[in-house]
Design a protein around this motif. Structure first.
Motif, PDB file in Angstrom:
ATOM      1  N   LYS A 104      85.616  -7.124  74.489  1.00 20.57           N
ATOM      2  CA  LYS A 104      86.380  -8.430  74.988  1.00 20.57           C
ATOM      3  C   LYS A 104      85.563  -8.762  76.358  1.00 20.57           C
ATOM      4  N   VAL A 105      84.999  -8.228  76.974  1.00 17.22           N
ATOM      5  CA  VAL A 105      84.516  -8.647  78.224  1.00 17.22           C
ATOM      6  C   VAL A 105      82.960  -9.248  77.944  1.00 17.22           C
ATOM      7  N   VAL A 106      82.302  -8.565  77.011  1.00 15.93           N
ATOM      8  CA  VAL A 106      81.000  -9.392  76.755  1.00 15.93           C
ATOM      9  C   VAL A 106      81.379 -10.832  75.877  1.00 15.93           C
ATOM     10  N   GLN A 107      82.404 -10.824  75.241  1.00 16.34           N
ATOM     11  CA  GLN A 107      82.769 -11.995  74.450  1.00 16.34           C
ATOM     12  C   GLN A 107      83.243 -12.947  75.320  1.00 16.34           C
ATOM     13  N   GLY A 108      84.142 -12.893  76.387  1.00 19.03           N
ATOM     14  CA  GLY A 108      85.076 -13.704  77.099  1.00 19.03           C
ATOM     15  C   GLY A 108      84.358 -13.973  78.492  1.00 19.03           C
ATOM     16  N   CYS A 109      83.573 -13.175  79.340  1.00 22.56           N
ATOM     17  CA  CYS A 109      82.892 -13.395  80.459  1.00 22.56           C
ATOM     18  C   CYS A 109      81.945 -14.329  80.529  1.00 22.56           C
ATOM     19  N   GLU A 110      81.899 -15.553  81.371  1.00 19.35           N
ATOM     20  CA  GLU A 110      81.087 -16.442  81.670  1.00 19.35           C
ATOM     21  C   GLU A 110      79.951 -16.070  82.445  1.00 19.35           C
ATOM     22  N   CYS A 111      80.122 -14.965  83.349  1.00 25.26           N
ATOM     23  CA  CYS A 111      79.333 -14.546  84.504  1.00 25.26           C
ATOM     24  C   CYS A 111      77.780 -13.694  83.788  1.00 25.26           C
ATOM     25  N   GLY A 112      76.885 -14.369  83.872  1.00 23.45           N
ATOM     26  CA  GLY A 112      75.587 -13.983  83.111  1.00 23.45           C
ATOM     27  C   GLY A 112      75.419 -14.321  81.726  1.00 23.45           C
ATOM     28  N   ALA A 113      74.372 -14.418  81.199  1.00 21.45           N
ATOM     29  CA  ALA A 113      74.033 -14.498  79.714  1.00 21.45           C
ATOM     30  C   ALA A 113      74.221 -13.085  79.076  1.00 21.45           C
ATOM     31  N   ARG A 114      74.689 -12.995  77.992  1.00 22.60           N
ATOM     32  CA  ARG A 114      74.553 -11.584  77.243  1.00 22.60           C
ATOM     33  C   ARG A 114      74.512 -11.711  75.824  1.00 22.60           C
ATOM     34  N   VAL A 115      73.732 -10.740  75.245  1.00 24.05           N
ATOM     35  CA  VAL A 115      73.177 -10.764  73.970  1.00 24.05           C
ATOM     36  C   VAL A 115      73.461  -9.379  73.429  1.00 24.05           C
ATOM     37  N   VAL A 116      74.369  -9.268  72.600  1.00 28.05           N
ATOM     38  CA  VAL A 116      74.632  -7.889  71.715  1.00 28.05           C
ATOM     39  C   VAL A 116      73.651  -7.808  70.622  1.00 28.05           C
ATOM     40  N   HIS A 117      73.084  -6.521  70.359  1.00 30.26           N
ATOM     41  CA  HIS A 117      72.143  -6.199  69.071  1.00 30.26           C
ATOM     42  C   HIS A 117      72.331  -4.966  68.927  1.00 30.26           C
ATOM     43  N   GLY A 118      72.760  -4.542  67.709  1.00 30.02           N
ATOM     44  CA  GLY A 118      73.094  -3.499  67.131  1.00 30.02           C
ATOM     45  C   GLY A 118      72.139  -3.062  65.923  1.00 30.02           C
ATOM     46  N   GLY A 119      70.869  -3.522  65.764  1.00 29.61           N
ATOM     47  CA  GLY A 119      70.122  -3.285  64.738  1.00 29.61           C
ATOM     48  C   GLY A 119      69.298  -2.108  64.751  1.00 29.61           C
ATOM     49  N   ARG A 120      69.044  -1.486  65.649  1.00 30.31           N
ATOM     50  CA  ARG A 120      68.056  -0.524  66.162  1.00 30.31           C
ATOM     51  C   ARG A 120      68.803   0.879  65.966  1.00 30.31           C
ATOM     52  N   LYS A 121      68.525   1.712  65.169  1.00 31.99           N
ATOM     53  CA  LYS A 121      69.035   3.271  65.069  1.00 31.99           C
ATOM     54  C   LYS A 121      67.998   4.181  65.727  1.00 31.99           C
TER      55      LYS A 121
END
Length: 162
Positions: A104-121
């Motif tokens: 929720k914070v990653v999706q909604g917060c405008e403070c700083g740029a964020r990228v989420v990646h989940g492809g690496r195991k």
């Protein structure tokens, strides 16, 4: 074997005594500094309006504990000057991440740029542990919105703050 250990111990003790003598002698005789040397040691004045250091962080999450602990870490490092990349391990269920406060914070917060990646195991003790870091460096150096926008890159586990 015993003789060798006693020789090593005696040698270490001898060097420790030499070091102690040097420390005692150097503290007994104060060094004399010239005015020129004293002037060289002073720091130049720092401008009051110096530019902030921009950090790029990679926060890795791989289980429930690191997911929970990553939220206060994310809040601690977030700033308009910072880039925060979050990597959620590919083995961790995506549905758990999407139901979390971190999501929720990653999706909604405008403070700083964020990228989420989940492809690496990632598997402990294998090369795959480096893949999230290599992914983050690739994103930071090749995507236009990040390129040249940070001074330091720091990798953290989701549980680094506690």
């Amino acid at each position: 074997m015993v003789f060798m250990h006693s020789c090593i111990a005696a040698s270490c003790l001898r060097y420790a005594r030499y070091a102690l003598v040097i420390i005692l002698l150097s503290s007994t005789f104060p060094s004399v500094k010239s005015a020129a040397a004293e002037a060289e040691l002073q720091c130049p004045p720092c401008p009051s309006e110096s530019a902030p250091v921009n950090f790029a962080y990679l926060i890795t999450v791989h289980d429930d504990r690191t997911l929970t602990d990553a939220l206060p870490l994310l809040n601690a490092v977030s700033s308009k000057n910072n880039i925060v990349l979050v990597h959620v391990d590919g083995k961790y269920p995506k549905a758990y991440y999407e139901q979390s406060e971190l999501y929720k914070v990653v999706q909604g917060c405008e403070c700083g740029a964020r990228v989420v990646h989940g492809g690496r195991k990632c598997e402990w003790g294998t090369w795959s542990m480096n893949e999230p870091v290599i992914w983050a460096m690739d994103v930071l150096t090749h995507e236009a919105k990040f390129k040249g926008k940070f001074d330091k890159f720091i990798t953290l586990s989701g549980d680094s703050l506690p």
